[in-house]
Scaffold this motif. Structure first.
Motif, PDB file in Angstrom:
ATOM      1  N   ASP A 216       0.701  -1.108  -0.028  1.00  0.00           N
ATOM      2  CA  ASP A 216       0.762  -0.047   0.007  1.00  0.00           C
ATOM      3  C   ASP A 216       1.284   0.937  -0.190  1.00  0.00           C
ATOM      4  O   ASP A 216       1.748   1.360   0.704  1.00  0.00           O
ATOM      5  CB  ASP A 216      -1.107  -0.003   0.888  1.00  0.00           C
ATOM      6  CG  ASP A 216      -2.088   1.160   0.701  1.00  0.00           C
ATOM      7  OD1 ASP A 216      -2.352   1.876  -0.368  1.00  0.00           O
ATOM      8  OD2 ASP A 216      -2.376   1.259   2.117  1.00  0.00           O
ATOM      9  N   THR A 217       1.464   2.369  -0.973  1.00  0.00           N
ATOM     10  CA  THR A 217       1.669   2.881  -1.423  1.00  0.00           C
ATOM     11  C   THR A 217       1.135   4.127  -1.599  1.00  0.00           C
ATOM     12  O   THR A 217      -0.511   4.435  -1.517  1.00  0.00           O
ATOM     13  CB  THR A 217       2.930   2.640  -2.538  1.00  0.00           C
ATOM     14  OG1 THR A 217       2.029   2.804  -3.608  1.00  0.00           O
ATOM     15  CG2 THR A 217       3.139   1.759  -2.751  1.00  0.00           C
ATOM     16  N   PRO A 218       1.383   5.587  -1.470  1.00  0.00           N
ATOM     17  CA  PRO A 218       0.760   7.008  -0.851  1.00  0.00           C
ATOM     18  C   PRO A 218       0.110   7.077  -2.604  1.00  0.00           C
ATOM     19  O   PRO A 218       0.919   6.829  -3.354  1.00  0.00           O
ATOM     20  CB  PRO A 218       1.583   7.667  -0.602  1.00  0.00           C
ATOM     21  CG  PRO A 218       3.364   7.078   0.056  1.00  0.00           C
ATOM     22  CD  PRO A 218       2.806   5.697  -1.121  1.00  0.00           C
TER      23      PRO A 218
ATOM     24  N   ALA B 138       5.725  12.940  -4.196  1.00  0.00           N
ATOM     25  CA  ALA B 138       6.572  14.169  -5.150  1.00  0.00           C
ATOM     26  C   ALA B 138       6.923  13.807  -6.754  1.00  0.00           C
ATOM     27  O   ALA B 138       6.705  13.076  -7.285  1.00  0.00           O
ATOM     28  CB  ALA B 138       8.143  14.186  -4.958  1.00  0.00           C
TER      29      ALA B 138
ATOM     30  N   LYS C  57       1.003  22.081  -2.951  1.00  0.00           N
ATOM     31  CA  LYS C  57       0.705  22.358  -1.626  1.00  0.00           C
ATOM     32  C   LYS C  57       2.527  23.415  -0.824  1.00  0.00           C
ATOM     33  O   LYS C  57       3.147  22.773  -0.879  1.00  0.00           O
ATOM     34  CB  LYS C  57       0.135  21.247  -0.980  1.00  0.00           C
ATOM     35  CG  LYS C  57       0.416  21.142   0.552  1.00  0.00           C
ATOM     36  CD  LYS C  57      -1.469  21.696   0.416  1.00  0.00           C
ATOM     37  CE  LYS C  57      -1.452  21.754   2.323  1.00  0.00           C
ATOM     38  NZ  LYS C  57      -2.871  22.703   2.569  1.00  0.00           N
TER      39      LYS C  57
ATOM     40  N   TYR D 275       9.286   2.189  -4.353  1.00  0.00           N
ATOM     41  CA  TYR D 275       9.345   1.094  -3.498  1.00  0.00           C
ATOM     42  C   TYR D 275      10.428   0.241  -3.233  1.00  0.00           C
ATOM     43  O   TYR D 275      11.264  -0.121  -2.307  1.00  0.00           O
ATOM     44  CB  TYR D 275       7.773   0.807  -3.240  1.00  0.00           C
ATOM     45  CG  TYR D 275       7.312   0.483  -2.118  1.00  0.00           C
ATOM     46  CD1 TYR D 275       7.275   0.176  -0.874  1.00  0.00           C
ATOM     47  CD2 TYR D 275       8.260  -1.369  -2.195  1.00  0.00           C
ATOM     48  CE1 TYR D 275       7.255  -0.773   0.253  1.00  0.00           C
ATOM     49  CE2 TYR D 275       7.770  -2.328  -1.064  1.00  0.00           C
ATOM     50  CZ  TYR D 275       7.793  -1.495   0.155  1.00  0.00           C
ATOM     51  OH  TYR D 275       7.285  -2.042   1.141  1.00  0.00           O
TER      52      TYR D 275
ATOM     53  N   LEU E 170       7.420  11.263   0.572  1.00  0.00           N
ATOM     54  CA  LEU E 170       6.935  12.258   1.071  1.00  0.00           C
ATOM     55  C   LEU E 170       6.922  12.260   2.884  1.00  0.00           C
ATOM     56  O   LEU E 170       6.586  10.980   3.421  1.00  0.00           O
ATOM     57  CB  LEU E 170       5.639  12.965   0.773  1.00  0.00           C
ATOM     58  CG  LEU E 170       5.348  13.264  -0.809  1.00  0.00           C
ATOM     59  CD1 LEU E 170       4.330  13.838  -1.556  1.00  0.00           C
ATOM     60  CD2 LEU E 170       6.827  14.567  -0.890  1.00  0.00           C
TER      61      LEU E 170
ATOM     62  N   PHE F 111       3.779  10.476   5.075  1.00  0.00           N
ATOM     63  CA  PHE F 111       3.190   9.704   4.209  1.00  0.00           C
ATOM     64  C   PHE F 111       3.350   8.463   4.832  1.00  0.00           C
ATOM     65  O   PHE F 111       4.834   7.518   4.518  1.00  0.00           O
ATOM     66  CB  PHE F 111       2.756   9.591   2.640  1.00  0.00           C
ATOM     67  CG  PHE F 111       2.276  10.840   2.489  1.00  0.00           C
ATOM     68  CD1 PHE F 111       2.958  12.441   2.501  1.00  0.00           C
ATOM     69  CD2 PHE F 111       1.531  10.744   2.010  1.00  0.00           C
ATOM     70  CE1 PHE F 111       2.096  13.697   2.282  1.00  0.00           C
ATOM     71  CE2 PHE F 111       0.712  11.789   1.013  1.00  0.00           C
ATOM     72  CZ  PHE F 111       1.328  13.234   0.920  1.00  0.00           C
ATOM     73  N   MET F 112       3.199   6.996   5.740  1.00  0.00           N
ATOM     74  CA  MET F 112       3.452   5.578   5.895  1.00  0.00           C
ATOM     75  C   MET F 112       3.413   5.066   4.635  1.00  0.00           C
ATOM     76  O   MET F 112       2.497   4.911   4.063  1.00  0.00           O
ATOM     77  CB  MET F 112       2.490   5.367   7.009  1.00  0.00           C
ATOM     78  CG  MET F 112       2.636   4.362   7.349  1.00  0.00           C
ATOM     79  SD  MET F 112       1.582   3.890   8.375  1.00  0.00           S
ATOM     80  CE  MET F 112       2.761   4.384  10.727  1.00  0.00           C
ATOM     81  N   GLU F 113       4.031   4.501   4.400  1.00  0.00           N
ATOM     82  CA  GLU F 113       4.794   3.503   3.698  1.00  0.00           C
ATOM     83  C   GLU F 113       5.545   2.814   4.521  1.00  0.00           C
ATOM     84  O   GLU F 113       5.824   1.981   4.635  1.00  0.00           O
ATOM     85  CB  GLU F 113       6.164   4.190   2.782  1.00  0.00           C
ATOM     86  CG  GLU F 113       5.359   3.034   1.407  1.00  0.00           C
ATOM     87  CD  GLU F 113       6.239   3.634   0.084  1.00  0.00           C
ATOM     88  OE1 GLU F 113       5.443   4.220  -1.185  1.00  0.00           O
ATOM     89  OE2 GLU F 113       7.699   4.383   0.022  1.00  0.00           O
TER      90      GLU F 113
ATOM     91  N   LYS G  98      -8.654   5.986   2.903  1.00  0.00           N
ATOM     92  CA  LYS G  98      -7.136   7.436   3.692  1.00  0.00           C
ATOM     93  C   LYS G  98      -8.125   8.941   3.207  1.00  0.00           C
ATOM     94  O   LYS G  98      -8.925   8.839   3.081  1.00  0.00           O
ATOM     95  CB  LYS G  98      -6.067   6.990   2.511  1.00  0.00           C
ATOM     96  CG  LYS G  98      -5.044   5.885   2.409  1.00  0.00           C
ATOM     97  CD  LYS G  98      -4.549   6.433   1.829  1.00  0.00           C
ATOM     98  CE  LYS G  98      -3.122   4.777   1.836  1.00  0.00           C
ATOM     99  NZ  LYS G  98      -2.208   5.143   1.205  1.00  0.00           N
TER     100      LYS G  98
ATOM    101  N   TYR H 254      -6.652  12.857   4.283  1.00  0.00           N
ATOM    102  CA  TYR H 254      -5.579  13.557   4.332  1.00  0.00           C
ATOM    103  C   TYR H 254      -5.654  15.124   5.117  1.00  0.00           C
ATOM    104  O   TYR H 254      -6.651  16.566   4.371  1.00  0.00           O
ATOM    105  CB  TYR H 254      -5.644  14.614   2.297  1.00  0.00           C
ATOM    106  CG  TYR H 254      -4.809  13.098   1.347  1.00  0.00           C
ATOM    107  CD1 TYR H 254      -3.739  12.809   1.541  1.00  0.00           C
ATOM    108  CD2 TYR H 254      -6.457  12.142   1.915  1.00  0.00           C
ATOM    109  CE1 TYR H 254      -4.004  11.326   0.989  1.00  0.00           C
ATOM    110  CE2 TYR H 254      -6.067  11.032   0.461  1.00  0.00           C
ATOM    111  CZ  TYR H 254      -4.783  10.486   0.083  1.00  0.00           C
ATOM    112  OH  TYR H 254      -4.331   9.706  -0.099  1.00  0.00           O
TER     113      TYR H 254
ATOM    114  N   GLY I 133      -2.656  18.699   5.431  1.00  0.00           N
ATOM    115  CA  GLY I 133      -1.442  19.078   5.542  1.00  0.00           C
ATOM    116  C   GLY I 133      -0.483  19.735   6.901  1.00  0.00           C
ATOM    117  O   GLY I 133      -0.578  20.822   6.830  1.00  0.00           O
TER     118      GLY I 133
ATOM    119  N   GLU J 159      -1.118  11.471   5.033  1.00  0.00           N
ATOM    120  CA  GLU J 159      -2.064  11.031   4.535  1.00  0.00           C
ATOM    121  C   GLU J 159      -2.512  10.027   5.691  1.00  0.00           C
ATOM    122  O   GLU J 159      -1.652   9.348   6.597  1.00  0.00           O
ATOM    123  CB  GLU J 159      -1.947  10.015   3.616  1.00  0.00           C
ATOM    124  CG  GLU J 159      -2.176   8.844   2.827  1.00  0.00           C
ATOM    125  CD  GLU J 159      -1.605   8.449   1.675  1.00  0.00           C
ATOM    126  OE1 GLU J 159      -2.127   8.564   0.354  1.00  0.00           O
ATOM    127  OE2 GLU J 159      -0.753   7.641   1.389  1.00  0.00           O
TER     128      GLU J 159
ATOM    129  N   TYR K 143      -5.699   6.407   7.622  1.00  0.00           N
ATOM    130  CA  TYR K 143      -6.812   6.180   7.533  1.00  0.00           C
ATOM    131  C   TYR K 143      -7.240   6.017   8.679  1.00  0.00           C
ATOM    132  O   TYR K 143      -6.915   6.601   9.580  1.00  0.00           O
ATOM    133  CB  TYR K 143      -6.454   4.444   7.469  1.00  0.00           C
ATOM    134  CG  TYR K 143      -6.313   3.670   6.146  1.00  0.00           C
ATOM    135  CD1 TYR K 143      -7.777   3.799   5.211  1.00  0.00           C
ATOM    136  CD2 TYR K 143      -4.205   3.467   5.775  1.00  0.00           C
ATOM    137  CE1 TYR K 143      -6.486   2.851   4.126  1.00  0.00           C
ATOM    138  CE2 TYR K 143      -4.116   3.160   4.455  1.00  0.00           C
ATOM    139  CZ  TYR K 143      -5.128   2.806   3.478  1.00  0.00           C
ATOM    140  OH  TYR K 143      -5.105   1.940   2.487  1.00  0.00           O
TER     141      TYR K 143
END
Lengths: 458, 458
Positions: free
Chosen positions: A43-45, A49, A70, A88, B9, B12-14, B107, B109, B111, B121, B123
């Motif tokens: 699960d990626t964002p 960028a 942003k 990733y 970014l 953002f959790m990955e 998800k 959002y 900022g 980002e 859940y």
């Protein structure tokens, strides 16, 4: 207070509850199917960028991208699941075990021109196997098995997985001395289904490509090679020994075809098809398409192939891979349009609806808790409404069982269970009610989200 | 070729594969838990028209919103799941059955300023029950049961669901003749845990709020009401008859507390707590918070309440509701930080890894197909590597079973099965191997994603 008109953006699919459950059932089957083959979920964002996401550039796609600032950050929404995978893998290379098998089911964004059946937000379901330096071609052979298992589990029957190998095509055009024109030729041949043989031949010998009649005939003969898998491979063997790349491709295609039976893919769901080229810049070996036999006009519902280098924009590591992608939102839309969605699928949000007929909710709550404890999805209906309205609610959510708890039932330690499909109503103890419901559900939940009319003769 | 630095970014959790499976397991448990209570899944777009999404305006939140133009369209990313629900219900009102019970896990959002443990980002997992015109207060009583069931299924033990009712607070402040100052008072009282009783009292009698010492004492006495649920309700009964709103709130709170046992919520996981106010502008009746007993500093991990009117910005229809929300990404982060994630959870992407030792892959493919047919997640390892490297791969993905197929095994119609935890290796027929693996998995997959150290004495 003045109101804002509630609306959903055009090109964004938003489903009513029953359809949503049907969609979710499909997603669940995909997850289960991909997991069965040892793929790990990722699960990626949604946002990356822009310089990372657009490292490769993009031509046509680039105009469609949702890109914005942003603060000081130049951001973009992902437009596929492949670029985020490349990022990733490059980023987490040292933490991953290769071959790295991952699936991802997620939304992607493309600002296409709005029209019926085109979506700007849509789900893709991707699987990829990434090797470190090398990746054995037996991985290519497994992909048709995964496609077959997945679509069969969804309920589709009349589909065909069509496979080719780009090395065979490149090798063949090299034999003809047409390597330079190979891309143009393949792009033209790719139109065969749409414009017919005569037009393709005209284009090949036309000013732009400029082949001789003899060369065009040679090409047409080649791409018309057909028959059983054995026959196709046999015909291809006649070209062996004239070009190294061709021979390599033929070896790979043979591995794919040879192992089909052991992988459990029936011959009728598979075809070697030399007309398929796909993603000309990206794929380098095996390529896949999947078509619905009764609806070829829909085009491919699952495509992919082998590539040499997943993440060349991010890393010097050579990361070959093979993968496929399903455009899930579009597929769901098309299936609905063509009447393939199973209208008998159990899409009720709950299995049992309890109607308490007394002020004291204690016994109804106890019953609900007991049913839930046994895995039965249960809803208490406690609104102050007439009985008829309660039953209308039950009909509207299409709940299979309604349980009525009046004073009489409570004093007898039973509940009245109404099977909403048969209309039958019986008084049962709580345990008996749970057993009855579970038996009924086992039958009710057998349906697949897709019902393939073409398979009615099965 | 010059490379782009691959990066994700900030905010953002990955996750790496094992952690991702742990996260997905949590999501799966939430889905199952919400479904068990008859909630239907919903999936709304990530992007909405800005005028729709910001119909209510937003103050603090508005600055955090990801808002941008695409062509002529002013678009925004959703910042919660409540506004999209309001839009959905207003838009699809005539197609829905009320009470409408939906869950959504998706998800959102914001900022926010980037800092450790804050996500841009993330859940959210929401459930809501929406009534048409009215919604019986027994729905409020069911929510603690859902919270209890959900967190218990995740593996958490030492948590407490704290419940209050805004009408009790509003009624009480009306009794004191302080309706106008009620919001300020509640905001101050809400800080009790953080700043202590003395400071709260000082603030209440300070220049800004300006209560008398007597009034402040009255308030402190009220919010200090505690004890068992019965004791709290008893103390509150002493205020009955002096304000209608108060009495209504007390009735509602009594319904919630009275049905707890039937709903299966143990007394130790529940508390009536008069200090809780929450979302001062939005909630109108019952309010919920959930805290981890051993980590109160984390704050509430599941909050919500009753509201009068879900969609007033879109429709004249009165749509009261009750709901709760879990900030899943932050919860996952915090649980990891505090050592609550179960490191023994089976996070292998596959159950069985087959190592074929012969060139002919036929028997290995047959074995894989057979295992998969029985629901065992199976991976074929076909890379040309040394045996030791293959076992390193098996270790790295933490696969529980490795199946080795050499010529000897093939000729005997067996495979060598290695249990990677015990190190034991036995030769078994394909059927026996499948049975062994399934027995092992049944045990291995019992773990919950959270392991509550506080419950070690259980």
């Amino acid at each position: 207070m003045s109101k804002v008109q509630p609306r959903t953006l055009s090109g964004f699919m938003e489903l009513l509850p029953a359809r949503q459950i049907q969609f979710d059932t499909m997603v669940e089957i995909l997850r289960e199917s991909f997991s069965l083959y040892g793929f790990t979920p990722l699960d990626t964002p949604l946002i990356e960028a822009s310089d990372v996401l657009l490292a490769k550039g993009g031509g046509e796609t680039e105009k469609q991208i949702y890109r914005f600032m942003k603060g000081d950050s130049d951001l973009s929404l992902r437009f596929d699941l492949t670029v985020p995978l490349a990022k990733y893998v490059a980023l987490n290379y040292s933490h991953l075990a290769f071959p790295f098998r991952r699936f991802q089911i997620g939304k992607v964004y493309r600002g296409e021109r709005a029209q019926r059946g085109r979506f700007r937000e849509f789900y893709q379901a991707d699987i990829d196997i990434i090797g470190d330096g090398k990746l054995d071609s037996s991985n290519d052979a497994e992909i048709p098995a995964i496609i077959y298992r997945t679509f069969t589990a969804l309920g589709l029957r009349r589909f065909q997985i069509r496979v080719n190998n780009r090395k065979i095509l490149n090798g063949f055009y090299a034999m003809l001395g047409q390597t330079r024109k190979a891309t143009d030729i393949m792009r033209t041949v790719d139109k065969l289904d749409k414009i017919g043989e005569k037009s393709v031949r005209d284009l090949l010998t036309g000013e732009e490509i400029g082949l001789t009649e003899l060369e065009a005939a040679e090409i047409m003969k080649f791409i018309r090679i057909s028959g059983t898998n054995e026959q196709v491979l046999e015909s291809l063997e006649e070209y062996r020994g004239r070009n190294e790349v061709f021979d390599e491709g033929l070896n790979e295609l043979t591995v794919v075809a040879r192992n089909l039976k052991a992988f459990g893919v029936p011959a009728e769901n598979f075809a070697l098809d030399l007309t398929i080229a796909r993603g000309l810049d990206y794929y380098t070996g095996t390529v896949y398409e999947t078509t619905m036999l009764d609806h070829p006009e829909i085009g491919s519902i699952c495509s992919g192939g082998r590539y040499d280098n997943l993440a060349e924009y991010y890393t010097d590591k050579q990361l070959p891979g093979v993968g496929i992608s399903i455009g899930l939102t579009r597929l769901f839309f098309v299936l609905g349009d063509q009447g393939y969605l199973n209208e008998n699928l159990n899409t009720a949000p709950t299995d049992a609806l309890i109607l308490p007929m007394t002020d004291d909710l204690g016994p109804a709550i106890t019953l609900a808790t007991q049913l839930r404890g046994q895995g039965i999805r249960t809803q208490l209906y406690t609104e102050q409404k007439k009985f008829k309205q309660k039953m209308t609610y039950a009909d509207k959510i299409r709940v299979p069982y309604v349980l009525i708890l009046g004073e009489e039932e409570i004093s007898q330690g039973v509940c009245a269970v109404k099977d909403m499909r048969s209309g039958e109503q019986v008084k049962l103890s709580y345990e008996e009610a749970a057993a009855l419901i579970q038996t009924g559900l086992a039958q009710l939940n057998q349906g697949t989200p897709i019902q393939d009319k073409g398979a009615a003769q099965d």
